[in-house]
Scaffold this motif. Structure first.
Motif, PDB file in Angstrom:
ATOM      1  N   GLY A  73       0.841  -1.194   0.000  1.00 42.61           N
ATOM      2  CA  GLY A  73       0.000   0.000   0.000  1.00 42.61           C
ATOM      3  C   GLY A  73       0.871   1.236   0.000  1.00 42.61           C
ATOM      4  O   GLY A  73       2.061   1.176   0.339  1.00 42.61           O
ATOM      5  N   GLY A  74       0.312   2.325  -0.414  1.00 45.10           N
ATOM      6  CA  GLY A  74       1.064   3.575  -0.430  1.00 45.10           C
ATOM      7  C   GLY A  74       0.129   4.762  -0.424  1.00 45.10           C
ATOM      8  O   GLY A  74      -1.052   4.634  -0.708  1.00 45.10           O
ATOM      9  N   ALA A  75       0.682   5.890  -0.069  1.00 50.52           N
ATOM     10  CA  ALA A  75      -0.125   7.116  -0.009  1.00 50.52           C
ATOM     11  C   ALA A  75       0.732   8.313  -0.371  1.00 50.52           C
ATOM     12  O   ALA A  75       1.954   8.274  -0.227  1.00 50.52           O
ATOM     13  CB  ALA A  75      -0.706   7.299   1.393  1.00 50.52           C
ATOM     14  N   GLY A  76       0.082   9.348  -0.832  1.00 50.87           N
ATOM     15  CA  GLY A  76       0.761  10.604  -1.130  1.00 50.87           C
ATOM     16  C   GLY A  76      -0.060  11.761  -0.603  1.00 50.87           C
ATOM     17  O   GLY A  76      -1.289  11.747  -0.678  1.00 50.87           O
ATOM     18  N   VAL A  77       0.606  12.745  -0.033  1.00 51.67           N
ATOM     19  CA  VAL A  77      -0.065  13.914   0.525  1.00 51.67           C
ATOM     20  C   VAL A  77       0.619  15.169   0.004  1.00 51.67           C
ATOM     21  O   VAL A  77       1.842  15.240  -0.031  1.00 51.67           O
ATOM     22  CB  VAL A  77      -0.014  13.906   2.073  1.00 51.67           C
ATOM     23  CG1 VAL A  77      -0.669  15.155   2.636  1.00 51.67           C
ATOM     24  CG2 VAL A  77      -0.675  12.669   2.629  1.00 51.67           C
ATOM     25  N   THR A  78      -0.176  16.145  -0.411  1.00 53.89           N
ATOM     26  CA  THR A  78       0.351  17.438  -0.833  1.00 53.89           C
ATOM     27  C   THR A  78      -0.311  18.525   0.002  1.00 53.89           C
ATOM     28  O   THR A  78      -1.536  18.567   0.099  1.00 53.89           O
ATOM     29  CB  THR A  78       0.040  17.710  -2.322  1.00 53.89           C
ATOM     30  OG1 THR A  78       0.588  16.672  -3.106  1.00 53.89           O
ATOM     31  CG2 THR A  78       0.620  19.034  -2.768  1.00 53.89           C
ATOM     32  N   VAL A  79       0.499  19.384   0.597  1.00 55.81           N
ATOM     33  CA  VAL A  79      -0.012  20.523   1.365  1.00 55.81           C
ATOM     34  C   VAL A  79       0.441  21.790   0.634  1.00 55.81           C
ATOM     35  O   VAL A  79       1.636  22.018   0.477  1.00 55.81           O
ATOM     36  CB  VAL A  79       0.517  20.518   2.816  1.00 55.81           C
ATOM     37  CG1 VAL A  79      -0.016  21.720   3.575  1.00 55.81           C
ATOM     38  CG2 VAL A  79       0.144  19.229   3.520  1.00 55.81           C
ATOM     39  N   SER A  80      -0.517  22.594   0.182  1.00 53.59           N
ATOM     40  CA  SER A  80      -0.217  23.825  -0.555  1.00 53.59           C
ATOM     41  C   SER A  80      -0.793  25.020   0.193  1.00 53.59           C
ATOM     42  O   SER A  80      -1.987  25.048   0.484  1.00 53.59           O
ATOM     43  CB  SER A  80      -0.849  23.783  -1.949  1.00 53.59           C
ATOM     44  OG  SER A  80      -0.444  22.631  -2.637  1.00 53.59           O
ATOM     45  N   PRO A  81       0.031  26.026   0.493  1.00 58.91           N
ATOM     46  CA  PRO A  81      -0.516  27.220   1.154  1.00 58.91           C
ATOM     47  C   PRO A  81      -1.459  27.959   0.204  1.00 58.91           C
ATOM     48  O   PRO A  81      -1.201  28.055  -0.991  1.00 58.91           O
ATOM     49  CB  PRO A  81       0.720  28.056   1.464  1.00 58.91           C
ATOM     50  CG  PRO A  81       1.777  27.555   0.552  1.00 58.91           C
ATOM     51  CD  PRO A  81       1.447  26.138   0.228  1.00 58.91           C
ATOM     52  N   VAL A  82      -2.573  28.437   0.741  1.00 56.42           N
ATOM     53  CA  VAL A  82      -3.574  29.130  -0.065  1.00 56.42           C
ATOM     54  C   VAL A  82      -3.591  30.620   0.274  1.00 56.42           C
ATOM     55  O   VAL A  82      -3.520  31.461  -0.610  1.00 56.42           O
ATOM     56  CB  VAL A  82      -4.975  28.517   0.158  1.00 56.42           C
ATOM     57  CG1 VAL A  82      -6.043  29.298  -0.567  1.00 56.42           C
ATOM     58  CG2 VAL A  82      -4.993  27.069  -0.279  1.00 56.42           C
TER      59      VAL A  82
END
Length: 143
Positions: A73-82
């Motif tokens: 299994g795997g996951a990806g997360v992206t956090v972008s300032p708005v």
């Protein structure tokens, strides 16, 4: 019937994602400056995950033995300032956007709303309490 290993794999992957992303990731911890201004960071979080597996018969297992399981299994997360929400000591609020390129027309319109509200508010503040200008009078002439 016992639980299949893929269920455990998916449960563990989702638990790890939940540990990484919480509400404080989206609406950040407020920061108060010395002059009483509060700045609150706002971010956009996107994530995805996948898991899969297969039951297979190992080469050297006797006939009728339970199948082996292989999976991952795997996951990806992206956090972008708005943007940053700025609240001054007197209670007025404004939004300071981060200059990210909008990808759609709707995104562009949403980005323009805070600026338009600020402009209309300042325009209305300029006219508050002022009387309507009187008509200009023509200068008197000596005839």
């Amino acid at each position: 019937m016992s639980e299949h290993p893929i269920s455990n794999l998916m449960t563990e992957t989702m638990a790890k994602i939940k540990e990484m992303v919480d509400v404080n990731t989206i609406i950040g911890t407020p920061i108060t400056t010395a002059d009483g201004t509060t700045v609150i960071p706002v971010s956009k979080v996107t994530f995805g995950f996948a898991s899969g597996g297969s039951d297979f018969a190992p080469k050297h297992m006797p006939q009728g033995a339970p199948l082996a399981f292989g999976g991952g299994g795997g996951a990806g997360v992206t956090v972008s300032p708005v943007c940053f929400l700025i609240i001054t000591r007197d209670g007025s609020a404004s939004i300071l956007g981060v200059n990210a390129q909008a990808s759609t027309t709707v995104d562009r319109l949403v980005e323009m709303i805070p600026g338009a509200i600020n402009k209309v508010s300042s325009f209305m503040e300029g006219y508050k309490g002022k009387a309507a200008p009187s008509a200009p009078q023509e200068p008197a002439t000596d005839e």
